[in-house]
Each structure stands twice: as C-alpha cells, then as structure tokens.
Design an enzyme around this catalytic site. Structure first.
Site, PDB file in Angstrom:
ATOM      1  CB  SER A 121      -1.144  -0.014   1.196  1.00 33.60           C
ATOM      2  OG  SER A 121      -1.654   1.066   1.094  1.00 33.60           O
ATOM      3  CG  ASP A 169      -6.857  -2.704  -3.298  1.00 32.99           C
ATOM      4  OD1 ASP A 169      -7.471  -1.877  -2.627  1.00 32.99           O
ATOM      5  OD2 ASP A 169      -5.789  -2.794  -3.077  1.00 32.99           O
ATOM      6  CG  HIS A 201      -5.817  -2.083   0.369  1.00 30.32           C
ATOM      7  ND1 HIS A 201      -5.373  -1.823  -0.748  1.00 30.32           N
ATOM      8  CD2 HIS A 201      -5.161  -1.701   1.457  1.00 30.32           C
ATOM      9  CE1 HIS A 201      -4.369  -1.053  -0.356  1.00 30.32           C
ATOM     10  NE2 HIS A 201      -4.357  -1.011   1.095  1.00 30.32           N
TER      11      HIS A 201
END
Length: 244
Positions: A121, A169, A201
């Site tokens: 991320s 995601d 995610h």
C-alpha cells in the site's frame, strides 16, 4: 535540518543464523502501509525467511506517527490527500528513504543488485517512486496493493518491478496497477503484474505464491541483454528482427 540528517527509522531485523561473518546473500527491505508498523510486517518477514534463509530481512517503521489514530506509523500523511499533493508528499520523503536504504546496504554489506524493496500500500507507493528517482538502488521491487503517485516518464532499466494486486481492492483500485504496467511496457521497463480475483486490499496467500514464483523464476531483461551481448551475432539486433 535536511531529511537525510534526521535519525533513521526504528527497524526489526531477521538475519541469517549461520552467516559465520559472511554478508547475507540478499537484502529484503519491508515497507508497511499507512497506520501499521514494522511489527506488522513480521509474518511477511517469516515468509521470506523460510524461502530465502540466506537473506537479511529488515522491516522499518514509517518516519512519522500516524496522524489519524493514536497508534501506528505513516510514511506520509493521507489527510486531505489528492492526486496533486500526493506527489509532493511522496517526494518529500524519498531523500530520507534513499539514505536509509543505502545505509542499510552498507551496514549489512549487500549491494543494490541483491536488494529487494517490498512494500504494501503506502509502502509500495514509496518503493515504486524511489526506484523511479534512483534506478538500480534495488535490483527488484515487489509492490503489493500499491500505485504510482505519478506515472513515470521513464521506466527503470536497472530495477525489475513486480506488481501484485487484488482485483477487489477498494482502497487502491486495480486499475492503477493495469495503467502502470501499460506505461512501463510502453517505455521498455522490466515489469510484471499479477492480479488475484476475489482479493481486496491485502497481501493474500495467492499473491505471495506469485511473488515467490517471480523471485525464483523471472530473469531480468538486463540479464538476458547481457547474455545476448556476449554471444556473437546476437548483440545489436533491433526490435524488427523476427529471430530476436
């Protein structure tokens, strides 16, 4: 005081148990997502440790406390983040991150070619942007559920990029990864993309399996080019040569 003069981040390290004074064969640097910490990367570190026992694995805490909760760390603030200020915020962090990577390489005696940056991320954003500015600072980048702050004008030529993304995601949509791989391919970058259906995610087991396969079977384009350059008659062929 400049960014590079600030103290290094807190880290967790997993070093080869039987090194006998020899440097590790690889260096794997883990960069967590926003609001997390180096400790949260411990399961990922164990995965790499099991598969690469001669590697040194280092997980770093984000440079700043998370500003949207009482715990956790961040590499840059996401309060009010948009497509313009994200670029500025990432750029402000990169000098300090670059200095830390180089210092860790020097301390553990592992060169850039044997270094892998693994980010999730926000950590993936930093890893991708770092090698855009410092091509070859790491031999590989493994970017999980990340994106570019700004699509690169040029693709790295000394760093291989592996992108991993969940199709479901909702935080960083998979379209960012698809757009990035198209841009990198158009600029002759050495990059791969693996997408896992039904994954959000996260660093899912399916994506970890893909990462292991990429690390153990993908031969960087630059390695092929060097090998072909050493073979008489193969060096210098242009892209129109059907036998290439």
């Amino acid at each position: 005081m400049t960014d590079t003069a600030l103290p290094p981040p807190s880290t967790l390290e997993w070093l080869p148990a039987d090194a006998h004074g020899q440097p590790p064969e690889q260096l794997i640097l883990l960069l967590h997502g926003v609001g997390a910490s180096a400790q949260g990367m411990a399961p990922l570190a164990q995965f790499f440790r099991q598969n690469f026992p001669r590697a040194a694995i280092v997980a770093a805490d984000g440079f700043d406390p998370f500003d949207m909760a009482p715990v956790g760390r961040q590499w840059f603030s996401v309060q009010g983040v948009d497509e313009v200020n994200r670029v500025e915020r990432v750029a402000a962090v990169l000098p300090r991150l670059s200095a830390w990577v180089k210092a860790t390489q020097d301390r553990l005696r592992v060169g850039p070619a044997a270094t892998a940056l693994v980010g999730f991320s926000q950590g993936a954003i930093l890893a991708l942007e770092l090698v855009s500015q410092h091509d070859g600072l790491a031999g590989r980048v493994l970017a999980f559920a990340g994106r570019y702050a700004q699509l690169p004008m040029h693709a790295p030529q000394a760093t291989t990029l592996h992108l991993f993304h969940g199709e479901a995601d909702a935080v960083i949509p998979v379209q960012h990864a698809r757009t990035a791989i198209e841009r990198l391919a158009a600029r002759h970058g050495d990059a791969t993309l693996d997408i896992a259906s039904g994954v959000g995610h996260e660093i899912a087991p399916a994506l970890l399996r893909c990462a292991l396969q990429r690390l153990t079977t993908h031969i960087p384009h630059r390695t092929w080019a060097q090998a072909l350059g050493a073979v008489p008659g193969l060096a210098g062929r242009d892209e129109q040569d059907p036998a290439r």
